[in-house]
Design a protein around this motif. Structure first.
Motif, PDB file in Angstrom:
ATOM      1  N   GLY A  30       0.885  -1.289  -0.044  1.00 43.23           N
ATOM      2  CA  GLY A  30      -0.132   0.108  -0.056  1.00 43.23           C
ATOM      3  C   GLY A  30       0.983   1.230   0.032  1.00 43.23           C
ATOM      4  O   GLY A  30       0.437   2.450  -0.777  1.00 43.23           O
ATOM      5  N   SER A  31       1.951   1.322   0.832  1.00 44.68           N
ATOM      6  CA  SER A  31       2.827   2.448   0.766  1.00 44.68           C
ATOM      7  C   SER A  31       3.439   2.818  -0.860  1.00 44.68           C
ATOM      8  O   SER A  31       3.506   3.735  -1.176  1.00 44.68           O
ATOM      9  CB  SER A  31       4.032   2.295   1.602  1.00 44.68           C
ATOM     10  OG  SER A  31       3.393   2.053   3.002  1.00 44.68           O
ATOM     11  N   GLY A  32       3.809   1.618  -1.364  1.00 45.31           N
ATOM     12  CA  GLY A  32       4.420   1.823  -2.743  1.00 45.31           C
ATOM     13  C   GLY A  32       3.381   2.375  -3.678  1.00 45.31           C
ATOM     14  O   GLY A  32       3.541   3.211  -4.616  1.00 45.31           O
ATOM     15  N   ASP A  33       2.040   1.812  -3.388  1.00 43.56           N
ATOM     16  CA  ASP A  33       0.951   2.394  -4.253  1.00 43.56           C
ATOM     17  C   ASP A  33       0.673   3.657  -4.135  1.00 43.56           C
ATOM     18  O   ASP A  33       0.506   4.601  -5.062  1.00 43.56           O
ATOM     19  CB  ASP A  33      -0.349   1.378  -4.070  1.00 43.56           C
ATOM     20  CG  ASP A  33      -0.203  -0.026  -4.290  1.00 43.56           C
ATOM     21  OD1 ASP A  33       0.489  -0.395  -5.212  1.00 43.56           O
ATOM     22  OD2 ASP A  33      -1.025  -0.876  -3.757  1.00 43.56           O
ATOM     23  N   LEU A  34       0.588   4.054  -2.681  1.00 48.23           N
ATOM     24  CA  LEU A  34       0.421   5.569  -2.517  1.00 48.23           C
ATOM     25  C   LEU A  34       1.455   6.497  -3.224  1.00 48.23           C
ATOM     26  O   LEU A  34       1.180   7.463  -3.627  1.00 48.23           O
ATOM     27  CB  LEU A  34       0.423   5.793  -0.984  1.00 48.23           C
ATOM     28  CG  LEU A  34       0.109   7.223  -0.532  1.00 48.23           C
ATOM     29  CD1 LEU A  34      -0.809   7.345   0.827  1.00 48.23           C
ATOM     30  CD2 LEU A  34       1.335   7.739  -0.357  1.00 48.23           C
ATOM     31  N   GLY A  79      10.106   2.139   4.262  1.00 41.24           N
ATOM     32  CA  GLY A  79      10.354   0.993   5.002  1.00 41.24           C
ATOM     33  C   GLY A  79      11.965   0.803   5.607  1.00 41.24           C
ATOM     34  O   GLY A  79      12.560   1.491   4.948  1.00 41.24           O
ATOM     35  N   GLY A  80      12.002   0.183   6.652  1.00 42.84           N
ATOM     36  CA  GLY A  80      13.267  -0.197   7.177  1.00 42.84           C
ATOM     37  C   GLY A  80      13.833   1.257   7.869  1.00 42.84           C
ATOM     38  O   GLY A  80      15.069   1.292   8.137  1.00 42.84           O
ATOM     39  N   THR A  81      13.089   2.240   8.270  1.00 45.10           N
ATOM     40  CA  THR A  81      13.685   3.206   8.810  1.00 45.10           C
ATOM     41  C   THR A  81      13.408   3.299  10.337  1.00 45.10           C
ATOM     42  O   THR A  81      13.508   4.266  11.099  1.00 45.10           O
ATOM     43  CB  THR A  81      13.089   4.676   8.458  1.00 45.10           C
ATOM     44  OG1 THR A  81      11.656   4.676   8.572  1.00 45.10           O
ATOM     45  CG2 THR A  81      13.545   4.772   6.744  1.00 45.10           C
ATOM     46  N   GLY A  82      12.736   2.225  10.816  1.00 38.15           N
ATOM     47  CA  GLY A  82      12.439   2.055  12.515  1.00 38.15           C
ATOM     48  C   GLY A  82      13.826   1.891  13.326  1.00 38.15           C
ATOM     49  O   GLY A  82      14.818   2.137  12.677  1.00 38.15           O
ATOM     50  N   PHE A 136      15.109   9.786  -0.752  1.00 36.86           N
ATOM     51  CA  PHE A 136      14.460  10.181   0.334  1.00 36.86           C
ATOM     52  C   PHE A 136      13.590   8.786   0.969  1.00 36.86           C
ATOM     53  O   PHE A 136      13.242   8.152   0.342  1.00 36.86           O
ATOM     54  CB  PHE A 136      13.013  11.114  -0.018  1.00 36.86           C
ATOM     55  CG  PHE A 136      13.477  12.583  -0.525  1.00 36.86           C
ATOM     56  CD1 PHE A 136      13.828  13.537   0.443  1.00 36.86           C
ATOM     57  CD2 PHE A 136      13.718  12.651  -1.758  1.00 36.86           C
ATOM     58  CE1 PHE A 136      14.378  14.635  -0.105  1.00 36.86           C
ATOM     59  CE2 PHE A 136      13.920  14.044  -2.439  1.00 36.86           C
ATOM     60  CZ  PHE A 136      14.333  14.975  -1.574  1.00 36.86           C
ATOM     61  N   ALA A 137      14.304   8.451   2.326  1.00 39.53           N
ATOM     62  CA  ALA A 137      13.707   7.184   2.917  1.00 39.53           C
ATOM     63  C   ALA A 137      12.813   7.723   4.032  1.00 39.53           C
ATOM     64  O   ALA A 137      12.888   8.952   4.787  1.00 39.53           O
ATOM     65  CB  ALA A 137      14.756   6.374   3.411  1.00 39.53           C
ATOM     66  N   PRO A 142       1.456   3.398   5.080  1.00 41.06           N
ATOM     67  CA  PRO A 142       0.806   4.698   3.986  1.00 41.06           C
ATOM     68  C   PRO A 142       0.722   5.874   4.770  1.00 41.06           C
ATOM     69  O   PRO A 142       0.992   6.895   4.105  1.00 41.06           O
ATOM     70  CB  PRO A 142      -0.252   3.911   3.850  1.00 41.06           C
ATOM     71  CG  PRO A 142      -0.181   2.239   3.784  1.00 41.06           C
ATOM     72  CD  PRO A 142       0.799   2.182   5.065  1.00 41.06           C
ATOM     73  N   ARG A 143       0.439   5.983   6.198  1.00 45.60           N
ATOM     74  CA  ARG A 143       0.126   7.406   6.670  1.00 45.60           C
ATOM     75  C   ARG A 143       1.548   8.122   6.794  1.00 45.60           C
ATOM     76  O   ARG A 143       1.487   9.154   6.331  1.00 45.60           O
ATOM     77  CB  ARG A 143      -0.052   6.839   8.007  1.00 45.60           C
ATOM     78  CG  ARG A 143      -0.761   8.491   8.398  1.00 45.60           C
ATOM     79  CD  ARG A 143      -1.601   8.258   9.997  1.00 45.60           C
ATOM     80  NE  ARG A 143      -0.942   7.633  10.897  1.00 45.60           N
ATOM     81  CZ  ARG A 143      -1.055   7.337  12.306  1.00 45.60           C
ATOM     82  NH1 ARG A 143      -2.347   7.927  12.537  1.00 45.60           N
ATOM     83  NH2 ARG A 143      -0.493   6.757  12.973  1.00 45.60           N
ATOM     84  N   ALA A 144       2.715   7.501   7.153  1.00 47.05           N
ATOM     85  CA  ALA A 144       4.000   7.977   6.948  1.00 47.05           C
ATOM     86  C   ALA A 144       4.573   8.351   5.522  1.00 47.05           C
ATOM     87  O   ALA A 144       4.948   9.728   5.302  1.00 47.05           O
ATOM     88  CB  ALA A 144       4.929   7.193   7.432  1.00 47.05           C
ATOM     89  N   CYS A 145       4.158   7.686   4.558  1.00 45.42           N
ATOM     90  CA  CYS A 145       4.296   8.018   3.256  1.00 45.42           C
ATOM     91  C   CYS A 145       3.775   9.150   2.693  1.00 45.42           C
ATOM     92  O   CYS A 145       4.147   9.952   2.157  1.00 45.42           O
ATOM     93  CB  CYS A 145       4.149   6.834   2.160  1.00 45.42           C
ATOM     94  SG  CYS A 145       5.495   5.190   2.481  1.00 45.42           S
ATOM     95  N   ALA A 146       2.298   9.211   2.979  1.00 46.84           N
ATOM     96  CA  ALA A 146       1.493  10.300   2.765  1.00 46.84           C
ATOM     97  C   ALA A 146       1.923  11.595   3.655  1.00 46.84           C
ATOM     98  O   ALA A 146       2.028  12.829   2.808  1.00 46.84           O
ATOM     99  CB  ALA A 146       0.237  10.218   3.359  1.00 46.84           C
TER     100      ALA A 146
END
Length: 194
Positions: A30-34, A79-82, A136-137, A142-146
């Motif tokens: 969903g994040s890639g789609d967004l 992803g992978g930034t936590g 940009f990482a 999806p909410r974070a990507c938005a």
């Protein structure tokens, strides 16, 4: 506050989207789609999209292959930034940066504070410039990507945004930012030609 300069033309960028995940495929991304929808909706071109496991060397391999392409000016990594042991995106990218864009992570965390509270300190959103390619990482939700796209990237990847944006750094034919243009008053203030 940024403003869109009406007399400056929009310059579309070629972009790639990299999702870092040990569990997601394209059906669940969903994040890639967004990010694909947002960048296309803004007038940019999606050149390539990929999903890799959270592995330093796989992330570096994909990003390294993309930064040498002439048709890609910006890479959006989600992803992978936590802060878990498997989150390695910052470690994968930071050694590749010619210049880090520290303000991106700072601004991302400030914007995230309103939605996730102090948990935002665990977000290690990073950005940098690698050989004239912006990277940009951001976190993988999806909410974070938005948040990253809507609150930061949509303006900074638009040549019309003033006083500054990143487009002229990766597309030389774009108009430079007002703060990067030489003016007689600015030259004197900065000691240029003195």
């Amino acid at each position: 506050m940024s403003h869109v300069h009406a007399n400056t033309p929009f310059v579309p960028l070629g972009m790639a989207v990299l999702t870092v995940s040990d569990t997601r495929g394209f059906e669940e991304d969903g994040s890639g789609d967004l990010l694909e929808q947002r960048l296309s909706g803004a007038g940019h071109t999606l050149v390539e999209r990929c999903i890799v496991p959270d592995d330093v060397y796989r992330i570096r391999a994909v990003v390294s292959a993309w930064v040498v392409r002439d048709d890609i000016q910006a890479i959006l990594v989600n992803g992978g930034t936590g802060f878990t042991p498997r989150d390695t995106t910052p470690e994968a990218l930071a050694p590749l940066f010619d210049k880090a864009i520290d303000g991106y992570g700072e601004l991302f965390r400030q914007r995230s504070l309103a939605t996730i509270g102090t948990s935002t300190i665990q977000s290690r959103a990073v950005a940098g410039l690698i050989d004239r390619t912006l990277v940009f990482a951001m976190p993988g939700s999806p909410r974070a990507c938005a948040t990253a796209w809507d609150d930061i990237l949509v303006e900074q990847l638009d040549a019309r945004t003033r006083p500054c944006n990143f487009v002229a750094m990766v597309r030389p034919q774009a108009s430079p930012c007002a703060s990067r243009q030489a003016t007689p008053d600015r030259d004197v203030a900065e000691g240029v030609g003195a």
